[in-house]
Design an enzyme around this catalytic site. Structure first.
Site, PDB file in Angstrom:
ATOM      1  CB  CYS A   2      15.069  35.289  94.559  1.00  0.00           C
ATOM      2  SG  CYS A   2      15.172  34.193  95.956  1.00  0.00           S
ATOM      3  NE  ARG A  27      17.929  36.970  89.751  1.00  0.00           N
ATOM      4  CZ  ARG A  27      19.084  37.615  89.805  1.00  0.00           C
ATOM      5  NH1 ARG A  27      19.815  37.749  88.732  1.00  0.00           N
ATOM      6  NH2 ARG A  27      19.508  38.130  90.929  1.00  0.00           N
ATOM      7  CD1 TRP A  74      18.320  28.242  94.222  1.00  0.00           C
ATOM      8  CD2 TRP A  74      19.277  29.481  95.808  1.00  0.00           C
ATOM      9  NE1 TRP A  74      19.450  27.578  94.656  1.00  0.00           N
ATOM     10  CE2 TRP A  74      20.053  28.326  95.626  1.00  0.00           C
ATOM     11  CE3 TRP A  74      19.692  30.411  96.758  1.00  0.00           C
ATOM     12  CZ2 TRP A  74      21.210  28.061  96.370  1.00  0.00           C
ATOM     13  CZ3 TRP A  74      20.834  30.158  97.493  1.00  0.00           C
ATOM     14  CH2 TRP A  74      21.579  28.994  97.286  1.00  0.00           C
ATOM     15  CG  ASN A 100      17.607  38.541  94.786  1.00  0.00           C
ATOM     16  OD1 ASN A 100      18.024  37.543  95.357  1.00  0.00           O
ATOM     17  ND2 ASN A 100      18.277  39.146  93.827  1.00  0.00           N
ATOM     18  N   GLY A 101      17.678  38.425  98.238  1.00  0.00           N
ATOM     19  CA  GLY A 101      18.781  38.785  99.129  1.00  0.00           C
ATOM     20  C   GLY A 101      18.621  38.072 100.459  1.00  0.00           C
ATOM     21  CD  GLU A 481      33.740  24.116  84.027  1.00  0.00           C
ATOM     22  OE1 GLU A 481      33.932  24.342  85.235  1.00  0.00           O
ATOM     23  OE2 GLU A 481      32.682  24.428  83.455  1.00  0.00           O
ATOM     24  CE  LYS A 485      29.273  23.261  83.592  1.00  0.00           C
ATOM     25  NZ  LYS A 485      30.135  24.376  83.846  1.00  0.00           N
ATOM     26  CD  GLU A 488      27.161  22.892  86.856  1.00  0.00           C
ATOM     27  OE1 GLU A 488      26.763  23.647  87.745  1.00  0.00           O
ATOM     28  OE2 GLU A 488      27.966  23.241  85.974  1.00  0.00           O
ATOM     29  CG  HIS A 504      49.881   9.680  96.179  1.00  0.00           C
ATOM     30  ND1 HIS A 504      50.987   9.078  96.742  1.00  0.00           N
ATOM     31  CD2 HIS A 504      50.321  10.254  95.034  1.00  0.00           C
ATOM     32  CE1 HIS A 504      52.046   9.308  95.978  1.00  0.00           C
ATOM     33  NE2 HIS A 504      51.660  10.013  94.925  1.00  0.00           N
ATOM     34  CE  LYS A 603      24.331  31.562  83.738  1.00  0.00           C
ATOM     35  NZ  LYS A 603      25.261  30.494  83.354  1.00  0.00           N
TER      36      LYS A 603
HETATM   37  C1  F6R Z   1      28.731  26.095  87.109  1.00  0.00           C
HETATM   38  C2  F6R Z   1      28.377  27.459  87.414  1.00  0.00           C
HETATM   39  C3  F6R Z   1      28.745  28.010  88.745  1.00  0.00           C
HETATM   40  C4  F6R Z   1      29.249  29.448  88.574  1.00  0.00           C
HETATM   41  C5  F6R Z   1      29.510  30.095  89.949  1.00  0.00           C
HETATM   42  C6  F6R Z   1      30.102  31.478  89.808  1.00  0.00           C
HETATM   43  O1  F6R Z   1      28.320  25.729  85.829  1.00  0.00           O
HETATM   44  O2  F6R Z   1      27.792  28.126  86.608  1.00  0.00           O
HETATM   45  O3  F6R Z   1      29.692  27.223  89.382  1.00  0.00           O
HETATM   46  O4  F6R Z   1      30.420  29.415  87.813  1.00  0.00           O
HETATM   47  O5  F6R Z   1      28.315  30.168  90.663  1.00  0.00           O
HETATM   48  O6  F6R Z   1      29.263  32.323  89.095  1.00  0.00           O
HETATM   49  P1  F6R Z   1      29.790  33.683  88.486  1.00  0.00           P
HETATM   50  O7  F6R Z   1      30.789  33.360  87.451  1.00  0.00           O
HETATM   51  O8  F6R Z   1      28.574  34.358  87.954  1.00  0.00           O
HETATM   52  O9  F6R Z   1      30.422  34.440  89.615  1.00  0.00           O
END
Ligand code: F6R
Length: 608
Positions: A2, A27, A74, A100-101, A481, A485, A488, A504, A603
């Site tokens: 948020c 956010r 969020w 936020n929280g 990774e 990507k 998501e 397996h 984010k």
């Molecule tokens: C994926 C992504 C998330 C963050 C995860 C941790 O693209 O951005 O998986 O990597 O939420 O976030 P941080 O690094 O800010 O702790």
């Protein structure tokens, strides 16, 4: 999670709030709202969905006034709906709150409030705060906010207004970020710096259990018990708004992918001096570094994958055992930590609640904790013993790209430092690895110069519904990774496996034409990877291989080759990642997805 913005000053608050929320939309974007005090009283406008819906509503029916609070949500407690959107009001409609929280004892508080006649209209935890303030209010808003937050268990960043005080707002925080941009005759409260940069670069960082009383020309910070905080923490922000904007690219994500050479270069800058790896942030004497007997890495999501890559590297170079745990598991796993354990917390935002909880757990158990983060002044920087910054600049796209490769660069430096302190590698090898590492920005530039093949390849798999990503060794976390990507941002199901593990079980998933992305760069398991490719092709898969320039052989085994320049096997994680980021990007774009703000994501994940 948020985003919060609050404004008080001479401008129309709605303009500042909506502009600020646009910069905080990363956010969360399930709903958005503003509350503004004007001549007609306190007006609240809220809309479900992205900010554009709120912007439209405010354009249609302007909400005049020069003080206001705004929120982009969020969802945690209560589905995304107009009733659950912030700001929330009390029974009288005179108090407005954005939050936020997570308030963990909100059920108990709701019951108490309902029993004393309060009418709660939403399913949120936040609304209880507005009603608590109402119940404690006797003309002193700061005292009422202070009494209310003493009743809260959990985390919060809050901005509060009351119709009786049309020239001031009250802000407070605990375990959720909140800053105040100090302008000339105006002040802006926000969850993150980009929201205030249009007005000022002078930022006050509110700390836990502090309350700020904010008017147009003053900010007063006190403790919960009303004691003045003499010298609140200030920060002068160096980077400007332009740095946080798209700079001619179609999306933030693409811009950030192209910023990787710079991010890596900046992160490596100054780390080698006269043959010595420089990492003063560890704040440890050389003999202490040499004594480190175990490394624990805690992180989430993409940062966790950076941690997995570094496990291979630290173990190989420094011969120190490394455990990598997702933060949400670490905390409850009764980790084995002693005086010689170094805990490394990787978090680009520095605000991820699970990782922060892991940091606290590690420190309670006596570990030394080093954070690797991209955000100056973020929460993790205050809770760790030392901080290694990645210098990637602000990352706005929700999917992490440049911060991931910058994290890997920082972790390579850490691995070299440990290897050097422990005498685990000869000096010539350290200097050779350093000079190879220093070539990384140019290597990434070379990959980014020729991306037409990636575009075509992406367009071809636009209709895929499921995919697999395979690799061996350091290629496994790279594959993970790549899969993260793709899922998501394009919403295509993607799973990653060690290539040798396919037979397996997961091999049963393969159907005719299924795209399988294989990290097949040169290395000691290359031949084995080629065998694994043959196994999946024999079952009808279409193979997209990430391979090393000069590997002509691979053409016999894969439908598409994404070439990267040759480098030492241990350093191949960064080059191999770039085509996977771009492949996901182009597939997602071809599917019409919003790559900067994928559904259901945020984010920074500031809830556990
Ligand atoms: C994926 C992504 C998330 C963050 C995860 C941790 O693209 O951005 O998986 O990597 O939420 O976030 P941080 O690094 O800010 O702790």
């Amino acid at each position: 999670m948020c985003g919060i913005v609050g404004y008080v000053g001479p401008r129309q608050a709605s303009d500042v709030l909506i502009g600020g929320l646009a910069r905080l939309e990363y956010r969360g974007y399930d709903s958005a709202g503003v509350a503004i005090i004007g001549e007609n009283g306190l007006d609240i406008v809220r809309r479900v969905g992205k900010l554009v819906n709120l912007t439209g509503a405010v354009a249609e029916t302007p909400v005049p006034g020069t003080i206001g609070i705004g929120h982009t949500r969020w969802a945690t407690h209560g589905r995304p709906s107009e009733e659950n959107a912030h700001p929330h009001a009390d029974c009288t409609g005179r108090v407005a709150v954005v939050h936020n929280g997570i308030i963990e004892n909100y059920v108990e508080l709701r019951e108490e409030l309902a029993a004393t006649g309060h009418m709660l209209r939403s399913e949120t935890d936040t609304e209880t705060i507005a009603h608590l303030i109402e119940s404690y209010y006797d003309g002193d808003l700061v005292a009422a906010v202070s009494s209310a937050i003493k009743r809260l268990d959990g985390s919060y960043a809050l901005a509060v207004m009351h119709l009786d005080h049309p020239g001031m707002m009250v802000a407070a925080r605990k375990d959720s970020p909140l800053i105040i941009g100090i302008g000339e005759g105006e002040n802006v409260v926000a969850s993150d710096i980009p929201a205030v940069l249009e007005y000022t670069r002078e930022v006050l960082i509110l700390n836990d259990d502090q309350i700020a009383t904010v008017s147009g020309d003053a900010v007063r910070v006190t403790t919960l018990d009303g004691h003045e905080v003499g010298a609140p923490e200030m920060l002068h922000v160096e980077w400007d708004l332009e740095a946080a904007e798209k700079g001619g690219f179609e999306d933030f994500m693409l811009k950030e992918i192209f910023e990787q050479p710079k991010a890596i270069r900046e992160t490596l800058r100054g780390r080698m001096c006269e043959g010595e790896i420089q990492l003063s942030e560890l704040d440890m004497a050389p003999e202490q570094v040499a004594r480190i007997g175990r490394v624990y890495i805690i992180a989430c999501g993409t940062s966790f994958h950076a941690g997995m890559i570094s496990k291979t590297i630290i173990e190989q170079w420094a011969r120190v055992p490394v455990e990598v745990e997702v933060s949400s598991e670490f905390r409850y796993s009764d980790p084995i930590i002693d005086d010689d354990t170094l805990v490394v917390a990787i978090t680009q935002s520095g605000e991820t609640a699970d990782t922060l909880a892991g940091v606290r757990e590690a420190r309670d158990r006596g570990a030394k904790v080093i954070a690797i983060t991209n955000v100056v002044g973020s929460r993790v920087t205050r809770e760790s013993d030392g901080v290694i910054y990645t210098h990637a600049g602000p990352e706005i796209g929700v999917a992490a790209t440049k911060t991931f490769t910058a994290q890997i660069a920082a972790l390579y430096v850490l691995a070299l430092k440990l290897a050097q302190a422990k005498g685990a590698l000869p000096q010539e090898r350290i200097e050779h690895l350093w000079s190879e590492l220093s070539r990384m920005p140019e290597i990434v530039e070379t990959i980014l110069e020729d991306i037409d093949g990636l575009k075509e390849c992406g367009a071809r798999y636009v209709g895929a519904s499921s995919s697999l990503f395979l690799g061996r060794g350091i290629g496994v976390p790279v594959a993970m990774e790549g899969a993260l990507k793709l899922k998501e941002i394009s919403y295509i199901h993607a799973e990653a496996y060690p290539a040798g593990e396919m037979k397996h079980g997961p091999i049963a998933l393969i159907t005719e034409g299924m795209p399988i992305v294989v990290v097949a760069t040169q290395g000691h398991t290359y031949e084995k990877v080629v065998s694994n490719i043959q196994e999946v092709r024999a079952r009808g898969a279409q193979v997209i291989a990430v391979a090393t320039h000069g590997d002509d052989e691979i053409h016999r085994h894969a439908e598409h080759i994404l070439y990267v320049p040759a480098t030492a096997e241990s350093l191949s994680a960064i080059p191999a990642t770039i085509p996977l980021q771009l492949l996901s990007y182009y597939i997602a774009k071809a599917r019409g997805c919003n790559v900067d703000q994928p559904r259901n994501l945020a984010k920074s994940v500031t809830v556990e």
